[in-house]
Scaffold this motif. Structure first.
Motif, PDB file in Angstrom:
ATOM      1  N   ARG A  96       0.798  -1.291   0.159  1.00 56.93           N
ATOM      2  CA  ARG A  96       0.082   0.116  -0.004  1.00 56.93           C
ATOM      3  C   ARG A  96       0.828   1.266   0.016  1.00 56.93           C
ATOM      4  N   GLU A  97       0.629   2.105  -1.104  1.00 56.89           N
ATOM      5  CA  GLU A  97       1.473   3.399  -0.949  1.00 56.89           C
ATOM      6  C   GLU A  97       0.752   4.375  -0.128  1.00 56.89           C
ATOM      7  N   LEU A  98       1.460   5.207   0.632  1.00 55.74           N
ATOM      8  CA  LEU A  98       0.922   6.123   1.700  1.00 55.74           C
ATOM      9  C   LEU A  98       1.410   7.453   1.018  1.00 55.74           C
ATOM     10  N   ARG A 136       3.473   0.349  10.908  1.00 57.60           N
ATOM     11  CA  ARG A 136       4.731   0.134  10.418  1.00 57.60           C
ATOM     12  C   ARG A 136       4.601   0.002   8.799  1.00 57.60           C
ATOM     13  N   ASP A 137       3.642  -0.880   8.368  1.00 57.87           N
ATOM     14  CA  ASP A 137       3.465  -0.884   6.885  1.00 57.87           C
ATOM     15  C   ASP A 137       2.992   0.201   6.228  1.00 57.87           C
ATOM     16  N   LEU A 138       2.488   0.984   6.984  1.00 55.75           N
ATOM     17  CA  LEU A 138       2.110   2.231   6.082  1.00 55.75           C
ATOM     18  C   LEU A 138       3.455   3.245   6.219  1.00 55.75           C
ATOM     19  N   ARG A 171       9.539   3.966  13.387  1.00 55.54           N
ATOM     20  CA  ARG A 171       9.074   2.919  13.864  1.00 55.54           C
ATOM     21  C   ARG A 171       9.516   2.339  15.011  1.00 55.54           C
ATOM     22  N   ALA A 172      10.720   3.020  15.668  1.00 54.65           N
ATOM     23  CA  ALA A 172      11.171   2.605  17.077  1.00 54.65           C
ATOM     24  C   ALA A 172      10.156   3.413  18.067  1.00 54.65           C
ATOM     25  N   ALA A 173       9.513   4.576  17.617  1.00 56.29           N
ATOM     26  CA  ALA A 173       8.474   5.150  18.326  1.00 56.29           C
ATOM     27  C   ALA A 173       7.035   4.413  18.602  1.00 56.29           C
ATOM     28  N   ILE A 652       8.099  -4.768   1.656  1.00 54.16           N
ATOM     29  CA  ILE A 652       8.979  -5.782   2.363  1.00 54.16           C
ATOM     30  C   ILE A 652      10.169  -5.349   1.625  1.00 54.16           C
ATOM     31  N   GLU A 653      11.224  -4.893   2.100  1.00 55.15           N
ATOM     32  CA  GLU A 653      12.531  -4.640   1.416  1.00 55.15           C
ATOM     33  C   GLU A 653      13.373  -5.852   1.574  1.00 55.15           C
TER      34      GLU A 653
END
Length: 688
Positions: A96-98, A136-138, A171-173, A652-653
């Protein structure tokens, strides 16, 4: 608006996030050139050129290049170089592109987000974990050059991460976010996000991740920034304790036998009565056990098995007879077996301090050593006998009489004692609610006690005040009274034609009443209104003693606890034993936030050292009902809502995997060059 993902069309399954890394492919040209250039050989004199025919032909050729021969090292090195260039381009499977230059991601952290759920592969998880993974995915789909901020929406809005382009920090937040035991308010968080984005240029966007179980479904009205709502979790059945109240009472007449014609309760029949409401928000009947036990105890004090029908709210009463050591202890109520949301299957209470209210009647004229106000001798008064008689008329009181010195020097005085002081006004008397009668001239809790008024005529009294309800002062005559000047006009309770003669001297930690006349020098004790006035004071003191706090303790709200004015070195601990910050002012200790349901403990030092246990509960129908509710906009329409289950898979990188493959080719090439060649058959070296 920021450009979409580089090197990927709208329907492409893969994308190159940083196509600039492909410049490394240009090194393939020099690599091939190294393999086709002729090697410059040095001249050597040899006995014969028969074994060097190929070298001789190479020297005779005039072209600087030779024919390219497919060799294994060349293939390995070319593959390693191509994979390394691909790794630098950060390949990723497209999800999904944000879109948007500035994006606010808002996570619902209310109590319903702690409900059980199923992950994409069917693994057990919770709604808040699904929301965090979706966030995280967004972020992985955030367009290059865009930034994002993260907000947490509990009872109050909290900025978790400010606008940032660093996906690692964002992501850490998200990782420490957890569901809180509070009613959620998305409106405050959305308003905060809109305020942060409104000041920025470019395309702006707010994405709300929630389960749809909002305590305030209309909280998303009037949003000026484009808003998208994504829901997580499926509707599930749930039962909950939605109300709890614990009081001190007496056994029923059938259990207590002959209670006597007087109506007084026999000694030893006191019991603690817990009133609970169990609600079933599911589509099927629930057969549950409701149990009550003391905190940190295993033994069950009382239990009931009940069948709760779908949509029903069933009242349940649990009782037990307390011992003297049980007073003010914490209570835990549980539903079993637990369901999809264990949080609301548990509620907390406190054993009341007892049904008998302790009363201390202190006479200021009891002796030479009794201080009055500011060290002045106390004035004698004839009110004590009438006050003691009225106080003793309540069968649920325990009256102790003594001098003022006995009151001030009592080491083990109950902090909730109703204190009556006749003829004096000490600055910091111990105990709970306070009644001061006929004080000496001067300041008394902010009220100025002035000149004596001879035979004042009563004109009005505050019938709206609980202390004066259901009574009248018509026909009451006073011989004399002191003129009282309170700090505020609203504090006047009883007024005479000559001035105010009774005021409210309450503080933040206790209710106080000041009568500026000697009750014994009037005909008021001969009338029923006097006994009713004393009973009103006792009932108010008994209610304060039963609760012990200035307001209901609900999770997410500040917790205010009455403590002695002389308390010092306050320590507060939460349900898990964690230390909490506590502030104290004017006899009230305040814990700013109660994010978890459970028992909160406060302890203090000082002349009246002590401790108290205060329960905090969720008890929210809105959070326990796990059926989604429509979100309404300002115009009356519904907000566009999509389910996380219908969203494309996340980006997914594959950078690390491609780089690992390139490293494998390099290592194989090194091994190929450094290996020891096997000797040809028939040319083995002779044995020693």
């Amino acid at each position: 608006m920021a450009a979409p993902l580089a090197q990927a069309s709208a329907g492409a399954p893969f994308a190159l996030l940083s196509p600039g890394g492909l410049w490394l492919l240009a090194l393939l040209g020099p690599l091939v050139l190294l393999y086709i250039l002729k090697i410059k050989r040095s001249r050597r004199r040899v006995p014969s050129t028969w074994l060097w025919a190929a070298a001789q032909r190479d020297l005779m050729a005039r072209a600087p290049f030779r024919k390219l021969i497919a060799q294994l090292p060349l293939v390995l090195q070319a593959l390693a170089l191509a994979l390394l260039a691909l790794a630098l381009a950060r390949p990723a499977s497209r999800g999904r592109e944000l879109t948007g230059d500035h994006v606010a991601i808002l996570l619902d952290a209310s109590a319903s987000m702690s409900a059980a759920a199923r992950g994409p592969s069917g693994e057990p998880t919770t709604r808040i974990e699904l929301a965090k993974q979706l966030a995280r995915d967004l972020l992985a789909g955030l367009a290059p050059g865009s930034d994002a901020l993260i907000l947490e929406a509990g009872r109050d809005a909290r900025l978790v991460a400010a606008l940032d382009r660093d996906l690692v920090r964002l992501r850490a937040a998200i990782d420490p976010i957890a569901a809180r035991d509070v009613e959620g308010d998305l409106g405050a968080a959305v308003a905060l996000a809109a305020d942060r984005l409104r000041q920025l240029g470019g395309a702006r966007r707010i994405v709300v991740i929630t389960d749809g179980n909002l305590a305030r479904p209309g909280s998303l009205r009037g949003v000026s920034v484009p808003l998208e709502v994504i829901t997580v979790g499926d509707p599930v059945d749930n039962a909950a304790i939605v109300r709890v109240d614990v009081r001190s009472g007496s056994e029923s007449a059938g259990a207590s036998g002959a209670a006597g014609a007087s109506g007084e309760r026999p000694e030893g029949r006191e019991e603690v009565q817990a009133f609970l409401v169990v609600a079933n928000f599911g589509a099927q009947p629930r057969d549950v056990y409701v149990t009550m036990r003391q905190d940190s105890a295993v033994d069950v004090l009382s239990s009931r098995r009940v069948l709760v029908k779908p949509g029903e709210r069933l009242p349940v009463v649990l009782t037990f007879r307390p011992s003297p050591g049980d007073y003010r202890k914490g209570l835990v109520f549980e539903l079993s077996p637990p369901d999809a949301m264990p949080l609301d299957d548990v509620a907390y209470g406190r054993v009341p301090a007892g049904d008998r209210l302790p009363v201390f009647l202190a006479s200021g004229g009891g002796g030479e050593g009794d201080p009055g106000r500011g060290g002045q001798p106390a004035t004698a008064s004839g009110s004590s006998a009438w006050l003691e008689r009225a106080l003793a008329s309540d069968p649920m009181t325990s009256v102790t009489s003594g001098g003022l010195a006995d009151l001030l020097g009592a080491p083990g005085l109950d902090p909730d004692t109703f204190v009556v002081i006749d003829g004096a006004c000490p600055p910091d008397p111990p105990g709970g609610d306070l009644l001061i009668v006929n004080p000496p001239p001067g300041r008394c809790f902010g009220t100025l006690v002035g000149q004596t008024l001879e035979r004042p005529t009563l004109t009005s009294w505050d019938t709206a005040d609980p202390r004066l309800r259901f009574l009248t002062l018509d026909g009451v005559h006073l011989r004399a009274a002191s003129s009282l000047t309170p700090e505020g006009a609203a504090q006047a309770l009883i007024r005479a034609q000559e001035g105010t003669i009774a005021t409210d001297i309450s503080t933040s930690s206790r209710t106080g009443t000041l009568l500026g006349f000697d009750v014994g020098e009037s005909d008021w004790p001969l009338k029923a209104s006097f006994v009713l006035f004393v009973r009103n004071l006792l009932e108010q003191a008994r209610a304060h003693r039963a609760h012990g706090i200035t307001g209901p303790a609900r999770t997410g709200e500040p917790l205010r606890v009455s403590v002695p004015a002389t308390a010092r070195d306050l320590q507060a601990t939460g349900p898990a034993g964690e230390r909490l910050d506590v502030a104290q002012r004017a006899g009230v200790a305040v814990i700013a936030e109660t994010p978890r349901a459970g028992l909160y403990r406060l302890a203090w030092q000082g002349p009246q050292a002590g401790s108290v246990v205060v329960p905090a509960n969720l008890t929210s129908v809105a959070e326990s009902d796990l059926a989604p509710r429509p979100l309404v906009t300002e115009g009356g329409g519904e907000v566009a809502v999509s389910s996380a289950a219908g969203e494309p898979d996340a980006h997914i990188e594959w950078t690390w995997l491609v780089a690992l493959a390139a490293l494998a080719f390099v290592l194989f090439d090194v091994w190929y060059f450094t290996r020891v060649p096997r000797p040809l058959r028939g040319h083995e070296p002779p044995a020693a």
